[in-house]
Design an enzyme around this catalytic site. Structure first.
Site, short mmCIF file in Angstrom:
data_model
loop_
_atom_site.label_atom_id
_atom_site.label_comp_id
_atom_site.label_asym_id
_atom_site.label_seq_id
_atom_site.Cartn_x
_atom_site.Cartn_y
_atom_site.Cartn_z
CE LYS A 221 -3.74 -2.56 2.13
NZ LYS A 221 -4.39 -3.02 3.37
CD GLN B 129 -3.46 -4.62 6.66
OE1 GLN B 129 -3.39 -3.67 5.89
NE2 GLN B 129 -4.03 -5.76 6.32
CG ASP C 231 -9.51 -0.66 4.63
OD1 ASP C 231 -9.14 -0.97 3.47
OD2 ASP C 231 -8.84 -0.92 5.64
#
Length: 289
Positions: free
Chosen positions: A52, A96, A119
């Site tokens: 990412k 995460q 997200d």
């Protein structure tokens, strides 16, 4: 059989994003800024976050990586989330997953400001998605939609079977495929561990999307001729022949299923790269407010 190349598609999309960012900056706008929160030393999570951060560089974004030991308290993590919510320089951020067992993942998800939830996991974004309102879409389902669109795969009127009902992939995927949109208008069946006739349901699918995290779940006798197969699975399996000591395996037995398909995604190189690039698309959207 045509291979759906997620890596090449993701590279093309990152190029498109980078061009748009150049234009924004040239016109005096702010460079998009994505932050990532990584807790603990999970190898898979570290790899995902590394991808990412690299994607941010390729898209011309700023990025900030915040790392914490796995003994961070829930209260401390929530404080960090609050700080990111209120930092005007940060357009979007992710925490995460998975998190250590002593931290409530749902509580963390709920604490993220929906306008920075790139997200797409916050209930507000999921609810807007269900209603067809503008929202950050969950990265993996969004990536699959992009692949189907860019490969010109017809979904309207098709029977789509989604295997797996997770909140991250399966459930939102089933909603996206059934909505009234360019990629959508499919008749969707969501199957899971309690489905009595999963094999028959899968074999009836024109489009089969598999996201259960169990290698080899889908075999050739569960797929009809000419089906489109999207394999979301990425499970690490020990492999002494690899330098890393492991190989990534999908949920589909690729070698025996592929000859029956009109289109199929490989693992790796299929859905995985798209999950990262759609996170970039969401961050750009967040930066544009």
């Amino acid at each position: 059989m045509q291979l759906i190349d997620g890596k090449a598609t993701a590279t093309a999309i990152k190029g498109e994003i980078a061009e748009e960012v150049k234009e924004i900056v040239a016109n005096g706008g702010k460079r998009p800024h994505l932050a990532a929160v990584l807790v603990g030393n999970d190898g898979g999570s570290q790899t995902y976050v590394k991808h990412k951060v690299k994607a941010c560089e390729q898209c011309g974004f700023e990025s900030t990586l915040l790392t914490f030991e796995d003994d961070i308290t829930e209260e401390q993590l929530m404080s960090e989330i609050d700080r990111l919510n209120n930092d005007p320089q940060i357009d979007g951020f992710i925490v995460q997953l998975p998190l250590p067992k002593h931290i409530d993942e749902n509580k963390v998800t709920m604490a993220i400001d929906p306008v920075k939830d790139v997200d797409g996991f916050h209930p507000q974004n999921l609810g807007k998605m269900m209603l067809g309102l503008p929202a950050f879409l969950p990265a993996t389902p969004y990536g699959i939609v992009q692949l189907l669109d860019r490969y010109g795969i017809e979904t309207s009127g098709k029977k789509c079977v989604v295997v797996g009902r997770s909140n991250i992939v399966g459930t939102p995927m089933s909603l996206l495929m059934s909505r009234n949109a360019k990629v959508g208008n499919a008749t969707v069946t969501l199957v899971h561990s309690r489905t009595a006739n999963m094999e028959e349901e899968c074999k009836a699918a024109d489009i089969l999307i598999v996201a259960v995290g169990r290698p080899g779940t889908i075999k050739a006798d569960m797929v009809k001729e000419g089906a489109v197969v999207i394999d979301v699975g990425t499970t690490r399996v020990a492999d002494a022949s690899k330098k890393s000591g492991f190989a990534l395996k999908g949920d589909v037995l690729f070698e025996e299923v592929a000859p029956k398909c009109s289109y199929i995604t490989p693992v790796p190189g299929g859905v995985g790269p798209m999950t990262v690039v759609t996170l970039m698309k969401n961050t750009l959207l967040a930066a544009k407010k």
